[in-house]
Design a protein around this motif. Structure first.
Motif, short mmCIF file in Angstrom:
data_model
loop_
_atom_site.label_atom_id
_atom_site.label_comp_id
_atom_site.label_asym_id
_atom_site.label_seq_id
_atom_site.Cartn_x
_atom_site.Cartn_y
_atom_site.Cartn_z
N GLU A 70 -6.97 6.92 -7.01
CA GLU A 70 -8.41 7.80 -8.27
C GLU A 70 -9.27 7.09 -7.89
O GLU A 70 -10.37 7.15 -6.94
N PHE A 71 -9.05 5.48 -7.96
CA PHE A 71 -10.62 4.56 -7.47
C PHE A 71 -11.03 4.82 -6.36
O PHE A 71 -12.19 4.87 -5.78
N LEU A 72 -10.20 4.60 -5.12
CA LEU A 72 -10.37 4.42 -4.13
C LEU A 72 -10.78 5.39 -3.36
O LEU A 72 -11.39 5.45 -2.29
N LEU B 163 -18.41 12.81 -10.48
CA LEU B 163 -17.38 13.53 -9.77
C LEU B 163 -15.51 13.40 -10.16
O LEU B 163 -14.94 13.64 -9.93
N ALA B 164 -15.88 11.83 -10.33
CA ALA B 164 -14.08 11.36 -10.91
C ALA B 164 -13.63 12.73 -11.30
O ALA B 164 -12.18 12.30 -10.91
N VAL B 165 -14.11 12.80 -12.30
CA VAL B 165 -12.85 14.05 -12.91
C VAL B 165 -12.19 15.00 -11.90
O VAL B 165 -11.35 15.38 -12.74
N ALA B 166 -12.93 15.35 -10.98
CA ALA B 166 -12.27 16.13 -9.95
C ALA B 166 -10.95 15.23 -9.86
O ALA B 166 -9.57 15.85 -9.49
N ILE C 164 0.62 -1.26 -0.29
CA ILE C 164 0.26 0.61 -0.48
C ILE C 164 0.40 1.09 0.21
O ILE C 164 1.57 1.71 0.73
N SER C 165 0.76 2.21 -0.99
CA SER C 165 1.39 3.05 -1.17
C SER C 165 0.42 4.70 -1.41
O SER C 165 -0.59 4.03 -1.62
N ASN C 166 1.22 6.24 -1.81
CA ASN C 166 0.03 6.68 -2.26
C ASN C 166 0.17 6.88 -3.63
O ASN C 166 -0.14 7.55 -4.81
N ARG C 167 0.63 5.19 -3.81
CA ARG C 167 -0.13 5.18 -5.82
C ARG C 167 -1.09 4.47 -5.75
O ARG C 167 -0.85 3.88 -7.11
N GLY C 168 -1.09 3.75 -4.76
CA GLY C 168 -2.51 2.73 -4.66
C GLY C 168 -2.27 1.20 -4.51
O GLY C 168 -0.85 1.31 -3.55
#
Length: 403
Positions: free
Chosen positions: A271-273, A346-349, A177-181
């Motif tokens: 982003e997904f999380l 709102l995923a575009v945000a 687990i990291s800040n990249r996913g």
């Protein structure tokens, strides 16, 4: 001299007058006028748009979907590259939207059910904690909840360099687990795995058929066959046996450190999380109130009768109260499901490649604003209608049948 009766005069107009007072006739006229007005408005808007495109020397149509996309998508469930077409890119965005919708609905339903029941708990601490959860999430815009998870939680996770050090210290680790996913093993399906999947779905169908038969037998004889154990055997043991017989046609590709990032495996991006957690927990707060209202709508005598039969509190809630509360819960629950699906735009945000984000990139490159917006509208309308039809069917199945 003949006297003319005033009631006879104008007798030829009476059919017309009676039509004007006929409710069915007026309903048909009003609906026809409404349809004509709507068609005229759409025709005017369409011709006006075509005239504006003609003045700007722009063409209309959906032929551009076969053009080369020329951009990459961070997360794709199907094969995609920058050489794929715009149509393929929209398929990727649609699948990502559906994944968010399905995962969010399942999680929001489970969390909302637990929080709704927790608000009615006799335990003071549990009830107050559930109340705080509902009041906090219900009074914050969903976009802020997404930013909270994306910028306030996931961005503060360990960096990829820390993960590299962790891999060196723990060579047997398979989840990172990291800040990249979140990095995890990617399944590789071998020959024969399709038969395992077919066996699994066949087991589900057999379990449903056995449950229906068991219910009929219980109504007829009062005896209840072991439904739980038989269903577990059909759904779990049967596919597992097929998996072993076919030589375990499944292997995994593990993530390993690369030059600048992890290589291999699969990754669930931040982003997904962020979008998944935000929409799930936000919608769960509304579902919790729906569940609480549905349980409150069940007569207290039902609970007291279940206690009189010897059921414990948990059994009474699960076997007596919730089945009756579902008839109150399902109709407003449909609206929350539709809201979650529409809020996924709102995923575009946060840069998640859903249908709106991918369509926005295509719009900027091709300039086909009308066509892209039409695709957005048609897609979301279709998803919403399918969801509504399923929930209406489920609501009809749960409704009381009068005898």
């Amino acid at each position: 001299m003949a006297v003319t009766d005033a009631r006879v005069q104008g007798g030829d107009d009476r059919p017309t007058v009676s039509l004007l007072y006929n409710q069915t006739f007026r309903r048909i006229v009003y609906q026809t006028l409404t349809i004509v007005i709507i068609v005229l408005v759409i025709f005017f808007a369409w011709t006006n748009a075509l005239d504006n495109l003609h003045r700007a020397n722009m063409t209309s149509g959906f032929g551009f979907l076969n053009s080369r996309a020329g951009f990459d998508v961070a997360q794709s469930l199907i094969t995609y590259s920058s050489d794929s077409t715009y149509f393929r890119a929209l398929q990727v965005g649609l699948l990502n939207t559906l994944v968010i919708g399905v995962c969010g609905i399942i999680t929001a339903t489970v969390v909302g059910l637990l929080i709704g029941i927790g608000r009615l708990s006799h335990n003071w601490l549990i009830a107050r904690l559930c109340t705080v959860y509902v009041e906090v999430f219900r009074n914050i815009p969903p976009l802020l909840v997404i930013f909270f998870w994306y910028l306030g939680v996931l961005a503060l996770l360990p960096s990829i360099r820390t993960i590299f050090q962790h891999v060196q210290d723990n060579p047997g680790a398979i989840f990172f687990i990291s800040n990249r996913g979140i990095y995890m093993p990617a399944p590789i399906f071998g020959e024969g795995f399709a038969e395992v999947v077919i066996t699994f779905f066949a087991g589900i169908v057999a379990a449903i058929a056995f449950t229906i038969w068991a219910n009929k037998r219980q109504l007829a004889t009062g005896q209840r066959p072991p439904v739980l154990w038989v269903n577990l055997a059909l759904i779990v043991l049967l596919p597992l046996a097929a998996f072993l017989v076919l030589g375990m046609p499944l292997s995994f590709d593990y993530a390993i450190p690369g030059s600048f990032n992890m290589r291999g495996g699969m990754v669930i991006g931040p982003e997904f999380l962020a979008l998944y957690l935000a929409l799930s927990l936000y919608t769960a707060s509304f579902i919790a109130e729906i569940v609480r209202a549905g349980i409150r709508g069940v007569a207290r005598g039902q609970t007291e009768a279940s206690y009189a039969l010897g059921l414990r509190a948990g059994q009474a809630t699960r076997l007596v109260v919730l089945p009756q509360a579902l008839r109150i819960i399902i109709p407003p629950l449909t609206s929350q499901y539709l809201n979650l699906i529409k809020n996924s735009s709102l995923a575009v945000a946060v840069g998640y490649a859903d249908l709106v984000a991918v369509g926005g990139t295509i719009l900027n490159q091709s300039g086909k604003a009308i066509e892209i917006i039409a695709i957005w509208m048609a897609t979301y309308v279709t998803i919403s209608l399918v969801t509504s039809l399923f929930m209406n069917w489920f609501n009809a199945k749960m409704a009381l049948v009068e005898r």
